[in-house]
Design an enzyme around this catalytic site. Structure first.
Site, PDB file in Angstrom:
ATOM      1  N   ARG A  98      24.400  -9.347  -6.828  1.00 37.81           N
ATOM      2  CA  ARG A  98      23.839  -9.219  -5.477  1.00 37.81           C
ATOM      3  C   ARG A  98      24.396  -7.956  -4.817  1.00 37.81           C
ATOM      4  O   ARG A  98      23.707  -7.241  -4.105  1.00 37.81           O
ATOM      5  CB  ARG A  98      24.149 -10.475  -4.639  1.00 37.81           C
ATOM      6  N   TYR A 138       1.377  -2.147   9.922  1.00 43.83           N
ATOM      7  CA  TYR A 138       1.104  -3.239   8.980  1.00 43.83           C
ATOM      8  C   TYR A 138       1.294  -4.594   9.681  1.00 43.83           C
ATOM      9  O   TYR A 138       2.280  -4.791  10.396  1.00 43.83           O
ATOM     10  CB  TYR A 138       2.032  -3.100   7.767  1.00 43.83           C
ATOM     11  N   ASP A 198       8.465   4.376   8.537  1.00 46.93           N
ATOM     12  CA  ASP A 198       7.900   3.690   7.374  1.00 46.93           C
ATOM     13  C   ASP A 198       6.959   4.688   6.690  1.00 46.93           C
ATOM     14  O   ASP A 198       5.884   4.997   7.200  1.00 46.93           O
ATOM     15  CB  ASP A 198       7.153   2.430   7.850  1.00 46.93           C
ATOM     16  N   LYS A 248       4.037  -0.097  -3.350  1.00 42.69           N
ATOM     17  CA  LYS A 248       2.807   0.689  -3.213  1.00 42.69           C
ATOM     18  C   LYS A 248       2.869   1.952  -4.082  1.00 42.69           C
ATOM     19  O   LYS A 248       3.011   1.856  -5.287  1.00 42.69           O
ATOM     20  CB  LYS A 248       2.586   0.976  -1.729  1.00 42.69           C
TER      21      LYS A 248
HETATM   22  O1  P1T Z   1       4.754  -6.048   0.801  1.00 44.19           O
HETATM   23  P1  P1T Z   1       6.089  -5.409   1.037  1.00 44.19           P
HETATM   24  O2  P1T Z   1       6.649  -4.702  -0.140  1.00 44.19           O
HETATM   25  O3  P1T Z   1       7.069  -6.349   1.676  1.00 44.19           O
HETATM   26  O4  P1T Z   1       5.858  -4.221   2.107  1.00 44.19           O
HETATM   27  C1  P1T Z   1       5.506  -4.451   3.426  1.00 44.19           C
HETATM   28  C2  P1T Z   1       4.843  -3.229   4.013  1.00 44.19           C
HETATM   29  C3  P1T Z   1       5.600  -2.378   4.788  1.00 44.19           C
HETATM   30  N1  P1T Z   1       5.074  -1.276   5.351  1.00 44.19           N
HETATM   31  C4  P1T Z   1       3.778  -0.963   5.162  1.00 44.19           C
HETATM   32  C5  P1T Z   1       3.217   0.269   5.804  1.00 44.19           C
HETATM   33  C6  P1T Z   1       2.959  -1.768   4.379  1.00 44.19           C
HETATM   34  O5  P1T Z   1       1.675  -1.408   4.212  1.00 44.19           O
HETATM   35  C7  P1T Z   1       3.508  -2.937   3.785  1.00 44.19           C
HETATM   36  C8  P1T Z   1       2.686  -3.872   2.963  1.00 44.19           C
HETATM   37  N2  P1T Z   1       1.317  -3.691   3.089  1.00 44.19           N
HETATM   38  C9  P1T Z   1       0.337  -4.382   2.432  1.00 44.19           C
HETATM   39  C10 P1T Z   1       0.591  -5.375   1.576  1.00 44.19           C
HETATM   40  C11 P1T Z   1      -1.037  -3.960   2.723  1.00 44.19           C
HETATM   41  O6  P1T Z   1      -1.965  -4.312   1.990  1.00 44.19           O
HETATM   42  O7  P1T Z   1      -1.212  -3.235   3.724  1.00 44.19           O
END
Ligand code: P1T
Length: 361
Positions: free
Chosen positions: A25, A77, A149, A174
């Protein structure tokens, strides 16, 4: 290749004395390689990985205390909005949402309790552009922490630390991972103090990624530049195609010269990204669904940034947790459709959209 250290613990030489790693961890060698890699990609000194983008965001918000406030951009988001309002809001950290295009209005919105400025650019899903340099400049003068972000741009297109941000965050699920096969998050900073605090939170809270996912993200990074380059080229052509179509009302794409954020995007990004949003003349859910059900290459799914193209409906999918009246304030209508353009042959992608739009009554 970096080995996958599939271990939860490490043999110690004596009680309290370890050989670099004690418990997974707290640290794992596969993760360390990825953390250093991500730091290098963002021109930062310290990279810290999490089990998802939202886990990374949660750690950044935990730098604040009850009574503090997050001032975030008004288009972001849906999961980020939910984490700010429904989770941290319940523990005394308030959030307010403002448009960041008007710098005077943004500055006026800052209050003494504002301790963190949360920027997304390009925004999800309206693809607005925030001037990172200008916003961070205002925040710096007032001693407020900034976090960008950078998920939609990826480190290949934009490096917020170079523009004055204190922390840059990614959903590496992503573009960084790029193959829709791992959920992962990361933050990068040049501040030793914030890196120490974030590492403490990472270890204390425990939202850490497994070594297999770190390996997959490392492998994805090897082709980040090629994938993003191609996605950007494809997105530019698809945005032009959509704009010329009589059934499409409006196309949101920062590469258009008349996009309100075009000049800033040109100065802070290397290209305009692989995301395109658009809405239809008939602004109903039913009508949008007819298009969403008819694409064959664009898969209907949440997420973005993978090599395969995705089509999504923010109002019912990624942004369903934002109240409708808030969504409509930023133009997120019921017919808004979001494309994550992949790296396929662009003429196939255009044919796919063309056929699906032709099916619309
Ligand atoms: O899904 P995760 O890895 O927890 O990421 C969250 C997140 C954070 N910031 C942005 C700009 C994002 O687009 C996302 C996740 N977004 C999607 C799953 C989507 O389809 O827009």
């Amino acid at each position: 290749m970096t080995p996958i250290y599939q271990t939860s613990t490490y043999a110690q030489s004596s009680p309290g004395v370890h050989k670099g790693y004690e418990y997974a961890r707290t640290g794992n060698p596969t993760r360390t390689v990825l953390e250093n890699n991500l730091a290098a990609l963002e021109n930062g000194k310290f990279g810290i990985c999490f089990s998802s983008g939202l886990a990374a965001m949660d750690a950044v918000i935990r730098l604040l205390q009850p009574g503090d406030e997050v001032l975030a951009c008004d288009d972001l988001y849906g999961g980020s909005y939910r984490l700010l309002t429904k989770v941290h809001g319940g523990f005394g950290i308030k959030s307010r949402f403002v448009g960041m295009n008007n710098l005077t209005a943004f500055e006026t919105a800052i209050r003494p309790e504002t301790k963190l400025i949360w920027i997304e650019t390009p925004t999800n899903p309206m693809l607005n552009i925030v001037d990172i340099l200008a916003i961070c400049d205002i925040a710096k003068k007032k001693g407020i922490l900034t976090c960008v972000d950078n998920t939609f741009a990826s480190p290949y297109l934009q490096n917020p630390l170079d523009l004055g941000a204190d922390i840059v965050l990614h959903s590496a699920t992503k573009y960084i991972g790029g193959h829709s096969d791992a959920v992962h998050g990361a933050v990068v900073t040049n501040s030793e103090l914030y890196a120490q605090k974030l590492r403490f939170i990472q270890n204390a809270v425990g939202a850490v990624p497994g070594p297999q996912d770190c390996f997959l993200i490392l492998r994805g990074i090897k082709t980040l530049h090629i994938r993003v380059e191609r996605a950007c080229q494809n997105a530019a052509k698809i945005a032009d195609f959509l704009r010329s179509h009589s059934k499409i009302k409006q196309v949101f794409y920062p590469g258009f010269i008349d996009h309100p954020g075009h000049d800033i995007a040109t100065s802070q990004m290397r290209h305009y990204g692989g995301m395109v949003s658009f809405n239809l003349f008939t602004d109903t859910l039913d009508y949008a669904e007819k298009l969403l059900a008819n694409t064959k290459l664009f898969t209907l799914a949440e997420s973005l940034g993978g090599v395969e193209s995705l089509i999504g409906h923010p109002a019912t999918m990624t942004h369903a947790s934002i109240p409708k009246e808030e969504r409509l304030k930023v133009g997120l209508t019921d017919s808004l459709i979001r494309l994550s353009v992949g790296i396929e042959d662009v003429s196939d992608l255009i044919d796919d959209l063309n056929e699906a739009i032709d099916h619309l009554p």
